[in-house]
Design a protein around this motif. Structure first.
Motif, short mmCIF file in Angstrom:
data_model
loop_
_atom_site.label_atom_id
_atom_site.label_comp_id
_atom_site.label_asym_id
_atom_site.label_seq_id
_atom_site.Cartn_x
_atom_site.Cartn_y
_atom_site.Cartn_z
N ASN A 16 0.82 -1.21 0.00
CA ASN A 16 0.00 0.00 0.00
C ASN A 16 0.85 1.26 0.00
OD1 ASN A 16 -2.28 -1.57 0.05
ND2 ASN A 16 -2.51 -1.49 2.27
N LEU A 17 2.00 1.21 0.67
CA LEU A 17 2.89 2.37 0.68
C LEU A 17 3.46 2.64 -0.70
CD1 LEU A 17 4.78 1.82 4.05
CD2 LEU A 17 3.03 3.51 3.56
N VAL A 18 3.76 1.59 -1.45
CA VAL A 18 4.28 1.77 -2.81
C VAL A 18 3.21 2.40 -3.70
CG1 VAL A 18 5.07 0.53 -4.87
CG2 VAL A 18 5.97 -0.08 -2.64
N GLN A 19 1.96 1.93 -3.57
CA GLN A 19 0.88 2.52 -4.36
C GLN A 19 0.66 3.98 -3.99
OE1 GLN A 19 -2.42 -0.03 -3.52
NE2 GLN A 19 -1.81 -1.59 -5.00
N ALA A 20 0.72 4.28 -2.70
CA ALA A 20 0.54 5.67 -2.26
C ALA A 20 1.67 6.55 -2.77
CB ALA A 20 0.46 5.73 -0.74
N LYS A 21 2.89 6.02 -2.79
CA LYS A 21 4.03 6.79 -3.29
C LYS A 21 3.87 7.09 -4.78
CE LYS A 21 9.02 6.54 -3.85
NZ LYS A 21 10.22 5.71 -3.68
N GLU A 22 3.46 6.09 -5.56
CA GLU A 22 3.25 6.31 -7.00
C GLU A 22 2.15 7.32 -7.25
OE1 GLU A 22 2.48 2.43 -8.55
OE2 GLU A 22 4.58 1.80 -8.40
N TYR A 23 1.07 7.24 -6.48
CA TYR A 23 -0.02 8.20 -6.62
C TYR A 23 0.45 9.61 -6.26
CZ TYR A 23 -4.36 10.68 -5.72
OH TYR A 23 -5.36 11.60 -5.72
N GLY A 24 1.24 9.72 -5.20
CA GLY A 24 1.75 11.02 -4.80
C GLY A 24 2.67 11.64 -5.84
N ILE A 25 3.48 10.82 -6.48
CA ILE A 25 4.37 11.32 -7.53
C ILE A 25 3.56 11.82 -8.72
CG2 ILE A 25 6.09 10.61 -9.25
CD1 ILE A 25 7.28 8.79 -7.07
N ILE A 30 1.29 16.43 -11.90
CA ILE A 30 0.12 17.12 -12.47
C ILE A 30 -0.09 18.47 -11.81
CG2 ILE A 30 -2.39 17.00 -12.69
CD1 ILE A 30 -2.05 13.96 -13.07
N SER A 31 0.06 18.53 -10.49
CA SER A 31 -0.12 19.80 -9.79
C SER A 31 0.95 20.81 -10.18
CB SER A 31 -0.09 19.59 -8.28
OG SER A 31 -1.17 18.80 -7.87
N GLY A 32 2.19 20.34 -10.33
CA GLY A 32 3.27 21.22 -10.74
C GLY A 32 3.07 21.77 -12.14
N ALA A 33 2.62 20.91 -13.04
CA ALA A 33 2.35 21.37 -14.41
C ALA A 33 1.21 22.38 -14.42
CB ALA A 33 2.03 20.19 -15.32
N GLY A 34 0.20 22.12 -13.62
CA GLY A 34 -0.93 23.06 -13.54
C GLY A 34 -0.53 24.40 -12.98
N MET A 35 0.29 24.40 -11.94
CA MET A 35 0.74 25.67 -11.36
C MET A 35 1.69 26.39 -12.32
SD MET A 35 -0.78 26.23 -8.57
CE MET A 35 0.18 27.51 -7.82
N PHE A 90 -6.82 21.40 -9.10
CA PHE A 90 -6.71 20.56 -7.92
C PHE A 90 -7.90 19.62 -7.78
CE2 PHE A 90 -3.79 23.88 -6.05
CZ PHE A 90 -2.67 23.10 -6.27
N ARG A 91 -9.07 20.02 -8.27
CA ARG A 91 -10.24 19.14 -8.21
C ARG A 91 -10.04 17.95 -9.15
NH1 ARG A 91 -16.06 21.44 -7.60
NH2 ARG A 91 -14.92 22.15 -5.80
N ILE A 92 -9.40 18.17 -10.30
CA ILE A 92 -9.16 17.09 -11.25
C ILE A 92 -8.19 16.07 -10.66
CG2 ILE A 92 -8.02 16.55 -13.44
CD1 ILE A 92 -9.23 19.04 -14.58
N THR A 93 -7.16 16.53 -9.95
CA THR A 93 -6.13 15.63 -9.47
C THR A 93 -6.57 14.82 -8.25
OG1 THR A 93 -5.14 17.36 -8.11
CG2 THR A 93 -4.28 17.07 -10.34
N LEU A 94 -7.64 15.22 -7.59
CA LEU A 94 -8.07 14.46 -6.41
C LEU A 94 -8.90 13.28 -6.74
CD1 LEU A 94 -8.95 17.34 -3.97
CD2 LEU A 94 -6.92 15.94 -4.00
#
Length: 94
Positions: A16-25, A30-35, A90-94
């Motif tokens: 689960n930690l690996v999946q959470a890490k991949e999702y966070g990356i 996406i958030s960085g590109a949007g900003m 941010f709504r799209i990425t959640l």
């Protein structure tokens, strides 16, 4: 004790930690590109406002005060649009 607890948690929830890490990356990219796009729009609109204001002063005979009013209207518009774009991204990425 903390070290032992970290080892147990990692062994039990490692997948689960690996999946959470991949999702966070992915979310960070996406958030960085949007900003980045948001700031591109901000600065491009500021440049457009000052260019157009200078053109109005030079060609249309506007005063510097009126040019500043036009620039402030552009800035307020970009500020409002920028806030809405950021919330949409941010709504799209959640």
């Amino acid at each position: 004790m903390k070290w032992f607890h970290c080892i147990v948690v990692h062994c039990r929830y490692g997948k689960n930690l690996v999946q959470a890490k991949e999702y966070g990356i992915k979310k960070g990219i996406i958030s960085g590109a949007g900003m980045g796009f948001l700031f591109l729009v901000f600065f491009a609109t500021y440049a457009l406002a000052f260019w157009y204001g200078g053109k109005l002063v030079r060609e249309e005979g506007y005063t510097v005060g009126r040019m500043l009013i036009v620039s402030l209207v552009f800035e307020c518009t970009v500020h409002c649009v920028g806030k809405n774009i950021r919330l949409f991204i941010f709504r799209i990425t959640l």
